[in-house]
Every structure is written in structure tokens, then in C-alpha cells.
Design an enzyme around this catalytic site. Structure first.
Site, short mmCIF file in Angstrom:
data_model
loop_
_atom_site.label_atom_id
_atom_site.label_comp_id
_atom_site.label_asym_id
_atom_site.label_seq_id
_atom_site.Cartn_x
_atom_site.Cartn_y
_atom_site.Cartn_z
N ASP A 83 -1.42 -0.15 -12.14
CA ASP A 83 -2.74 -0.14 -11.51
C ASP A 83 -3.80 -0.74 -12.45
OD1 ASP A 83 -2.97 0.64 -8.87
OD2 ASP A 83 -2.87 2.78 -9.31
N GLN A 104 -1.21 7.93 -6.77
CA GLN A 104 -2.09 7.57 -5.65
C GLN A 104 -3.39 8.37 -5.71
OE1 GLN A 104 -1.28 5.16 -3.17
NE2 GLN A 104 -3.41 5.44 -2.62
N LYS A 143 3.76 0.73 0.45
CA LYS A 143 4.22 0.30 -0.87
C LYS A 143 5.74 0.36 -0.95
CE LYS A 143 -0.11 1.49 -3.08
NZ LYS A 143 -0.99 2.53 -3.57
#
Length: 284
Positions: free
Chosen positions: A119, A96, A52
């Protein structure tokens, strides 16, 4: 023989478009910013975070990475999220998953500002996806839709079957197919006569986390087969939820693992971060 949907190529094409738009924003002194939080030392998560960070650099997106020890308390994590929620440099916040067992994932997801929830896991964003009036889409389902679109595959009027009902992929994937006018069935562990249902699919999406679960006898000849699964076999090789060798001769289009849906997930994260930065500045 199926046509291979090359996620690596398609994601690179989309990332070039994102980088171009980021460059245009930079000329107006607007730089999208993403913060990624990793708690603990899960090896797969560490790889994702590195990828990322690299993707942000390539696209011209500012990024911050917070790699916290596994014994970080929930209170400390929420304090960090509060700081990032109020930081104007940061447009996207990603915690995460999975988080260590002593931290409640739902509490953490709910603590991230919906305006920075790139997200799209926050209940407000989930609700917006449900009614079709959304700001962000979950990265993997959005990546699947982008693969279909870039490959010229229209969902309208098609029988679409999603195998898997997770909050992260299966459920939102079904909603996105529905918004694209597909006729959608969701299958799961309690589905009876699963192969009969999957054989109806014009577009079959596998997201169950079981290696080689979908076999040729479960696939309608000429179906489009999208494999969301990433599983590591005992020999260390990656495989999807679809038995590629048996299904590829039956399908019309198929995604490989690796190199199919995987590269699209981070690409959609970049797209969400860009969208958040534009929204914060009132740019449509």
C-alpha cells in the site's frame, strides 16, 4: 466535449502485462503472494477484498484472505502481521482500512514490513516517495499517473492542482506529479478563492470525498480532469467529486465514476506485489 479516459480498458491492458510477467516468474518457480487482512464487516471493505482476491486469481498471483471478527484485539492483529512478515510465500501485506475504532491504524501500518508494504503507507516508504527513490507507490496515486501516461498526457511544465491533502491520495499524488516535472499546487479546506486556483490547472485532480464538488466554473477550458472520488448518493448511484455533466463539455480529458480511477487502484496493488516478489529474489 472531453475525451473519456477509460480506466477499465487501461487497467485490463496493464493487468495482461502483469499476468504475462507473473507467468514468466512461475516458470522459475517464483509465485508472487499477497495477504489481505479485513477486520470487521464493513460492506464496502468486503467488496474491495473480494475484488482483490479475484484480481489476484486472474493475474496468477497467490493470495490469502484473513477476515477477522470486529472485536479482534490489536495484539492479535499485530501477531498475524508478524507471522505474514516472516512468511516467504507472502510478498505483500495489506490491512484493509478503515479498521475498527479500538485498533490504532498508525500502529498497524508501522508494523507491516516496509518490504511487504504494497500500500506504500509505511513511513519508510512515504519518505522514499518524498525523495523520489521508492520501491512502491500508493495504489490510487500510482493509478492516476498510469492513466495519464497511457493517455499520452505529459505532466512536464503543466500547472497541476490537487484538491485534497490526505496521506493516502492528496499528498503522494502531489509528489508524483512533482517527480513528473509538473508545477504543483495542493488545495484543501482552508484554501482561499479555491475556484481561482483550480481554474489555473492544466491537470486537475479531485480527491476530497465530496459528491459533485468540482463544477464547470472551477475548471479551465481544455483542462485534464481526474476524479478520484467515489461517493454514493441517496438514490444509491455512485458519483465522483466532479460534477461530470457540467465539467465534461469544458475539459479536454475526463475520468468517469465508476470506471475511471477505481479499476486502476487494484491493478497497481498487483503491480506492487509483483515488484516485491521480484525484489525478494533479486530480480530487477
Amino acid at each position: 466535449m472531453a475525451k473519456i479516459i477509460n480506466g477499465k480498458e487501461i487497467s485490463e491492458k496493464i493487468r495482461l502485462r502483469i499476468a504475462e510477467e507473473v507467468k514468466e516468474l512461475a516458470a522459475k518457480d517464483i509465485v508472487p503472494g499477497l495477504a489481505v487482512i479485513l477486520v470487521g464487516e464493513d460492506p464496502a471493505s468486503q467488496v474491495y477484498v473480494r475484488n482483490k482476491k479475484r484480481a489476484c486469481e486472474q493475474a496468477g498471483i497467490y493470495s490469502e484472505s484473513y477476515e477477522l471478527p470486529g472485536d479482534t484485539s490489536q495484539e492479535e492483529l499485530l501477531k498475524l502481521i508478524d507471522k505474514l512478515n516472516n512468511d516467504p510465500k507472502i510478498n505483500g501485506i495489506l490491512a484493509q482500512l478503515p479498521l475498527p475504532g479500538h485498533i490504532d491504524e498508525e500502529t498497524v501500518i508501522n508494523h507491516i514490513s516496509p518490504e511487504k508494504d504494497v500500500d506504500a503507507f509505511h513511513p519508510i516508504n512515504v519518505g522514499k516517495i518524498m525523495i523520489g527513490n521508492y520501491d512502491f507507490l500508493p495504489c490510487t496515486p500510482a493509478g492516476v499517473m498510469a492513466l495519464l501516461e497511457e493517455s499520452g498526457i505529459d505532466c512536464a511544465g503543466k500547472e497541476c492542482v490537487v484538491v485534497g491533502r490526505s496521506n493516502i491520495v492528496g499528498k503522494p499524488q502531489a509528489m508524483l506529479l512533482l517527480h513528473s516535472h509538473g508545477t504543483v499546487t495542493i488545495c484543501h479546506s482552508r484554501t482561499k478563492n479555491l475556484a481561482e486556483v483550480t481554474r489555473r490547472a492544466d491537470i486537475l485532480i479531485a480527491a476530497v470525498g465530496k459528491p459533485d464538488f468540482i463544477t464547470a466554473d472551477m475548471v479551465k477550458p481544455g483542462a485534464v480532469v481526474i476524479d478520484v472520488g467515489i461517493n454514493r448518493k441517496e438514490d444509491g448511484k455512485l458519483t465522483g467529486d466532479v460534477n461530470f455533466a457540467s465539467v465534461e463539455p469544458v475539459a479536454s480529458y475526463i475520468t468517469p465514476v465508476p470506471g475511471g480511477v477505481g479499476p486502476m487502484t487494484i491493478t497497481m496493488l498487483l503491480q506492487n506485489t509483483l515488484k516485491s516478489a521480484k525484489k525478494a529474489k533479486g530480480i530487477s
